[in-house]
Design an enzyme around this catalytic site. Structure first.
Site, PDB file in Angstrom:
ATOM      1  N   VAL A  68       0.821  -1.223   0.000  1.00 58.08           N
ATOM      2  CA  VAL A  68       0.000   0.000   0.000  1.00 58.08           C
ATOM      3  C   VAL A  68       0.851   1.268   0.000  1.00 58.08           C
ATOM      4  O   VAL A  68       0.360   2.337  -0.347  1.00 58.08           O
ATOM      5  CB  VAL A  68      -0.992   0.058   1.189  1.00 58.08           C
ATOM      6  CG1 VAL A  68      -2.064  -1.007   1.080  1.00 58.08           C
ATOM      7  CG2 VAL A  68      -0.282   0.018   2.535  1.00 58.08           C
ATOM      8  N   SER A 147      -7.468   5.121  14.634  1.00 58.35           N
ATOM      9  CA  SER A 147      -7.190   4.428  15.894  1.00 58.35           C
ATOM     10  C   SER A 147      -7.603   5.279  17.076  1.00 58.35           C
ATOM     11  O   SER A 147      -7.499   6.512  17.042  1.00 58.35           O
ATOM     12  CB  SER A 147      -5.695   4.121  16.010  1.00 58.35           C
ATOM     13  OG  SER A 147      -5.397   3.667  17.316  1.00 58.35           O
ATOM     14  N   TYR A 160       2.837   6.378  15.386  1.00 58.57           N
ATOM     15  CA  TYR A 160       1.567   5.712  15.079  1.00 58.57           C
ATOM     16  C   TYR A 160       0.406   6.706  15.177  1.00 58.57           C
ATOM     17  O   TYR A 160      -0.428   6.813  14.279  1.00 58.57           O
ATOM     18  CB  TYR A 160       1.385   4.545  16.050  1.00 58.57           C
ATOM     19  CG  TYR A 160       0.163   3.701  15.810  1.00 58.57           C
ATOM     20  CD1 TYR A 160       0.127   2.793  14.745  1.00 58.57           C
ATOM     21  CD2 TYR A 160      -0.933   3.788  16.643  1.00 58.57           C
ATOM     22  CE1 TYR A 160      -0.995   2.012  14.535  1.00 58.57           C
ATOM     23  CE2 TYR A 160      -2.059   3.010  16.443  1.00 58.57           C
ATOM     24  CZ  TYR A 160      -2.084   2.117  15.384  1.00 58.57           C
ATOM     25  OH  TYR A 160      -3.196   1.333  15.158  1.00 58.57           O
ATOM     26  N   LYS A 164      -2.394   8.228  12.382  1.00 56.71           N
ATOM     27  CA  LYS A 164      -3.834   8.001  12.530  1.00 56.71           C
ATOM     28  C   LYS A 164      -4.586   9.336  12.634  1.00 56.71           C
ATOM     29  O   LYS A 164      -5.716   9.452  12.156  1.00 56.71           O
ATOM     30  CB  LYS A 164      -4.115   7.108  13.743  1.00 56.71           C
ATOM     31  CG  LYS A 164      -3.538   5.707  13.604  1.00 56.71           C
ATOM     32  CD  LYS A 164      -4.079   4.982  12.377  1.00 56.71           C
ATOM     33  CE  LYS A 164      -3.643   3.530  12.309  1.00 56.71           C
ATOM     34  NZ  LYS A 164      -4.215   2.808  11.164  1.00 56.71           N
ATOM     35  N   ILE A 193      -7.665  -3.994  20.150  1.00 58.54           N
ATOM     36  CA  ILE A 193      -8.297  -5.180  19.573  1.00 58.54           C
ATOM     37  C   ILE A 193      -7.271  -6.314  19.530  1.00 58.54           C
ATOM     38  O   ILE A 193      -6.125  -6.101  19.129  1.00 58.54           O
ATOM     39  CB  ILE A 193      -8.798  -4.890  18.131  1.00 58.54           C
ATOM     40  CG1 ILE A 193      -9.622  -3.593  18.096  1.00 58.54           C
ATOM     41  CG2 ILE A 193      -9.597  -6.070  17.583  1.00 58.54           C
ATOM     42  CD1 ILE A 193     -10.829  -3.561  18.985  1.00 58.54           C
TER      43      ILE A 193
HETATM   44  P1  NAI Z   1      -2.590  -7.009  11.562  1.00 56.64           P
HETATM   45  O1  NAI Z   1      -1.117  -6.905  11.657  1.00 56.64           O
HETATM   46  O2  NAI Z   1      -3.265  -8.225  12.070  1.00 56.64           O
HETATM   47  O3  NAI Z   1      -3.050  -6.753  10.044  1.00 56.64           O
HETATM   48  C1  NAI Z   1      -2.499  -5.720   9.281  1.00 56.64           C
HETATM   49  C2  NAI Z   1      -2.454  -6.166   7.832  1.00 56.64           C
HETATM   50  O4  NAI Z   1      -1.918  -5.088   7.043  1.00 56.64           O
HETATM   51  C3  NAI Z   1      -1.524  -7.372   7.621  1.00 56.64           C
HETATM   52  O5  NAI Z   1      -2.187  -8.359   6.864  1.00 56.64           O
HETATM   53  C4  NAI Z   1      -0.328  -6.791   6.884  1.00 56.64           C
HETATM   54  O6  NAI Z   1       0.296  -7.707   6.001  1.00 56.64           O
HETATM   55  C5  NAI Z   1      -0.991  -5.649   6.124  1.00 56.64           C
HETATM   56  N1  NAI Z   1       0.001  -4.654   5.721  1.00 56.64           N
HETATM   57  C6  NAI Z   1       0.897  -4.013   6.511  1.00 56.64           C
HETATM   58  N2  NAI Z   1       1.679  -3.225   5.768  1.00 56.64           N
HETATM   59  C7  NAI Z   1       1.277  -3.368   4.481  1.00 56.64           C
HETATM   60  C8  NAI Z   1       1.716  -2.825   3.246  1.00 56.64           C
HETATM   61  N3  NAI Z   1       2.749  -1.966   3.179  1.00 56.64           N
HETATM   62  N4  NAI Z   1       1.063  -3.181   2.120  1.00 56.64           N
HETATM   63  C9  NAI Z   1       0.038  -4.073   2.155  1.00 56.64           C
HETATM   64  N5  NAI Z   1      -0.410  -4.634   3.297  1.00 56.64           N
HETATM   65  C10 NAI Z   1       0.208  -4.287   4.441  1.00 56.64           C
HETATM   66  O7  NAI Z   1      -3.157  -5.706  12.311  1.00 56.64           O
HETATM   67  P2  NAI Z   1      -4.623  -5.291  12.790  1.00 56.64           P
HETATM   68  O8  NAI Z   1      -4.568  -5.168  14.252  1.00 56.64           O
HETATM   69  O9  NAI Z   1      -5.662  -6.106  12.141  1.00 56.64           O
HETATM   70  O10 NAI Z   1      -4.675  -3.795  12.232  1.00 56.64           O
HETATM   71  C11 NAI Z   1      -5.438  -3.422  11.086  1.00 56.64           C
HETATM   72  C12 NAI Z   1      -5.637  -1.922  11.104  1.00 56.64           C
HETATM   73  O11 NAI Z   1      -6.376  -1.536  12.267  1.00 56.64           O
HETATM   74  C13 NAI Z   1      -4.324  -1.125  11.145  1.00 56.64           C
HETATM   75  O12 NAI Z   1      -4.455   0.025  10.326  1.00 56.64           O
HETATM   76  C14 NAI Z   1      -4.208  -0.729  12.608  1.00 56.64           C
HETATM   77  O13 NAI Z   1      -3.464   0.427  12.783  1.00 56.64           O
HETATM   78  C15 NAI Z   1      -5.679  -0.521  12.945  1.00 56.64           C
HETATM   79  N6  NAI Z   1      -5.955  -0.591  14.373  1.00 56.64           N
HETATM   80  C16 NAI Z   1      -5.706  -1.729  15.085  1.00 56.64           C
HETATM   81  C17 NAI Z   1      -5.969  -1.770  16.446  1.00 56.64           C
HETATM   82  C18 NAI Z   1      -5.717  -2.971  17.282  1.00 56.64           C
HETATM   83  O14 NAI Z   1      -5.803  -2.851  18.518  1.00 56.64           O
HETATM   84  N7  NAI Z   1      -5.428  -4.123  16.699  1.00 56.64           N
HETATM   85  C19 NAI Z   1      -6.515  -0.591  17.142  1.00 56.64           C
HETATM   86  C20 NAI Z   1      -6.739   0.542  16.304  1.00 56.64           C
HETATM   87  C21 NAI Z   1      -6.469   0.536  14.965  1.00 56.64           C
END
Ligand code: NAI
Length: 259
Positions: A68, A147, A160, A164, A193
């Site tokens: 991305v 976030s 981070y 956001k 989460i």
């Molecule tokens: P995760 O690590 O489980 O999933 C993130 C996904 O994004 C992964 O599949 C990864 O391969 C993909 N990704 C990362 N960099 C990439 C790139 N350069 N190009 C393509 N794909 C890429 O993380 P999660 O927790 O599911 O997070 C998803 C979103 O939610 C993120 O934007 C995170 O900041 C946001 N978020 C998560 C929270 C949490 O507590 N888990 C809280 C608030 C926001």
């Protein structure tokens, strides 16, 4: 009748971050609601697992390996998805990375790396999909992933949180600019989460402390699950949110309650 508003039959969705956590849960739920889902991620193995899970459940999904933070890679994938399905109705821009470092120890390369994925990555997807929606005359819905870190702050969250907060601003600005085309733009700002991202960071003492703190701060006394955030994405993507744009939805267990 109200439940019908969540029906996404014949809708076409593009979901980034679809290989894991919140992005995967969102892709699966949008497909369950009837959408054809174009799943994008840099993790090709995880991407295949998501697409297979959707197919096993009787849904329609297509994989798009991409980075991305690479504008060309995002534009090519969005163009391929739109030309394959005829148009795009929904974008869920979920892909993101975590970075934690004290302000006094933060280096240029940390800031640049997190900005490239968490802000520019969302920007590139929003630009490509909004242009496609305008070209096809589609009154679509764009959902960005911000976030709760912006609301709560916290040690180590400079890079981070900055990215956001930038997603908040992108969401509100874009909503005002594409509203006249019937396109809605909203953000989801989740609390803590349980996903592979937070599990990885839970290994450090500071992050384990944050997870425990977030549970205590929530009136519900727990952290959240990816599926609970996917439902927020579904709501904003669907006709149930037809008069909602430029808003931040905060599924955070009540950890932060802005006035
Ligand atoms: P995760 O690590 O489980 O999933 C993130 C996904 O994004 C992964 O599949 C990864 O391969 C993909 N990704 C990362 N960099 C990439 C790139 N350069 N190009 C393509 N794909 C890429 O993380 P999660 O927790 O599911 O997070 C998803 C979103 O939610 C993120 O934007 C995170 O900041 C946001 N978020 C998560 C929270 C949490 O507590 N888990 C809280 C608030 C926001």
């Amino acid at each position: 009748m109200p439940v019908m508003a969540y029906d996404l039959t014949d809708r076409i969705a593009f979901v980034t971050g679809a290989a894991s956590g919140i992005g995967r849960a969102s892709a699966v739920l949008l497909a369950e609601a009837g959408a054809t889902v174009h799943c994008a991620d840099r993790d090709e193995v995880g991407l295949r697992e998501t697409v297979s899970a959707i197919a096993r459940a009787g849904g329609a999904a297509h994989p798009h390996p991409l980075d991305v933070s690479d504008r060309g890679s995002v534009e090519a994938a969005v163009e391929a998805a739109a030309s394959d399905s005829g148009r795009l109705d929904i974008l869920a821009a979920v892909a993101g990375i975590m970075h934690s470092s004290p302000v006094l120890e933060t280096r240029d390369e940390d800031l640049d790396r997190v900005l490239a994925v968490n802000f520019k990555g969302v920007l590139y997807a929003c630009q490509a999909v909004a242009r496609s929606m305008i070209a096809t005359g589609t009154a679509g819905s764009i959902v960005t992933m911000a976030s709760g870190a912006v609301d709560t702050g916290g040690p180590g969250l400079l890079c981070y949180g900055v990215t956001k907060a930038a997603v908040f601003q992108l969401t509100k600005t874009l909503a005002t600019e594409v509203g006249p085309h019937g396109i809605r733009v909203n953000a989801v700002a989740p609390g803590w989460i349980r996903t592979p991202m937070t599990e990885r960071h839970n290994n450090s003492e500071a992050q384990a402390h944050t997870a425990a703190l977030m549970s205590r701060m929530s009136p519900l006394g727990r952290v959240g699950a990816p599926e609970e955030i996917a439902h927020a994405v579904l709501h904003l993507a669907s006709d149930a949110a037809a008069f909602t744009t430029g808003q931040i939805l905060r599924p955070n267990g009540g950890v932060a309650m802005p006035w």
